[in-house]
Every structure is written in C-alpha cells, then in structure tokens.
Motif scaffolding. Sequence first.
Motif, mmCIF file in Angstrom:
data_model
loop_
_atom_site.group_PDB
_atom_site.id
_atom_site.type_symbol
_atom_site.label_atom_id
_atom_site.label_comp_id
_atom_site.label_asym_id
_atom_site.label_seq_id
_atom_site.Cartn_x
_atom_site.Cartn_y
_atom_site.Cartn_z
ATOM 1 N N ARG A 80 0.832 -1.203 0.000
ATOM 2 C CA ARG A 80 0.000 0.000 0.000
ATOM 3 C C ARG A 80 0.861 1.244 0.000
ATOM 4 O O ARG A 80 1.905 1.295 0.643
ATOM 5 N N ASN A 83 -3.627 5.683 -0.321
ATOM 6 C CA ASN A 83 -4.915 5.141 -0.750
ATOM 7 C C ASN A 83 -4.802 4.230 -1.973
ATOM 8 O O ASN A 83 -5.804 3.835 -2.544
ATOM 9 N N GLY A 108 -15.090 1.367 0.883
ATOM 10 C CA GLY A 108 -13.948 2.245 0.696
ATOM 11 C C GLY A 108 -13.198 2.075 -0.598
ATOM 12 O O GLY A 108 -12.258 2.811 -0.864
ATOM 13 N N ILE A 109 -13.572 1.103 -1.425
ATOM 14 C CA ILE A 109 -12.884 0.905 -2.701
ATOM 15 C C ILE A 109 -13.599 1.712 -3.782
ATOM 16 O O ILE A 109 -14.794 1.546 -4.014
ATOM 17 N N THR A 123 -8.527 3.351 -3.204
ATOM 18 C CA THR A 123 -9.463 3.456 -2.086
ATOM 19 C C THR A 123 -9.761 4.922 -1.791
ATOM 20 O O THR A 123 -9.069 5.824 -2.262
ATOM 21 N N ALA A 128 -8.879 3.476 4.415
ATOM 22 C CA ALA A 128 -9.542 2.429 3.646
ATOM 23 C C ALA A 128 -8.509 1.536 2.968
ATOM 24 O O ALA A 128 -8.706 0.317 2.860
ATOM 25 N N GLY A 129 -7.406 2.122 2.513
ATOM 26 C CA GLY A 129 -6.326 1.338 1.926
ATOM 27 C C GLY A 129 -5.723 0.380 2.937
ATOM 28 O O GLY A 129 -5.460 -0.789 2.634
ATOM 29 N N LEU A 132 -8.119 -2.474 3.565
ATOM 30 C CA LEU A 132 -8.099 -3.421 2.455
ATOM 31 C C LEU A 132 -6.892 -4.347 2.549
ATOM 32 O O LEU A 132 -7.010 -5.568 2.396
#
Length: 140
Positions: A80, A83, A108-109, A123, A128-129, A132
């Motif tokens: 990551r 985002n 969130g994606i 994201t 959110a990233g 995930l």
Amino acid sequence: MRKRRLRQEAIRRIVRSTVVRTQRDLVDGLHEEGFTCTQATVSRDIADMGVVKLPEGVYVLSEDVHLQRMVSELVEEVVRADNLVLVKASAGAAPGVAAALDAADLDGILGSIAGDDTILMITADGRAGEALVERLDRYR
C-alpha cells in the motif's frame, strides 16, 4: 424489520473486520455496537444471510468465500501507498482476482485496474487502503 436489517449490517461489518469463530463472538460484537440479542437471534441471522463457517473455524460472508479462495490461491503480495493498494498475483490471474474484489463490494474501494499479474486498487483514503490490505492479508 428495520432493526433486523441494521443488526445484519452490523454482523456483516463484524465478520468482515474481525476473526469470528463462534456465534457468541458475534453476540458480543453486536453488544459492543449497541445491539441486544441472543445467540438464537444471531443463529437465525447468519442462516438468513448465508454466513458460512470455513473449515479453519472462521465465519465468513458467503459473498466473501469466493474472494477468500481467489486471494489465498492466487495473490502473492499486497502493498500500500496511502490510498493505493497494489496486488501482485500469479501470471494471468489478476483479472479474475480483480473481478472477485469488485464483486465483494468492499467498503472504501473506489475502483480497480487489472493487468496480467498486477491489480491497482484505489481506495477513498489511506485508512480504507490500510483496511483493504489487512483484509487481504487475513485471506492469504
């Protein structure tokens, strides 16, 4: 009916965000979110929602079973940058994994782009990233 729908949305969040091994875990998680219910109510909800228990002893949403299998078998690395989440997959597997991620409708994606062995997930924000990446790491 509204109360049941809200409770089932909470079950969906709990199952996706934590490791749930027993229905008692779900009752406790629901209690933390402000719901008062019994194990029998949770049992009816999970049957209604199609929540399944994997052989590993963990409850997952039926719509996530396919994603879990795809990730565990085909994803090699997840990294990551704020985002942006980069998913490295086996050669030729990225389009299928991306389709499974899209079908799971994860919070969130914003979207994804898939090549032959690489998927770029975008994201809404860094949090959110991070969520995930944590979810994908749990599936691997």
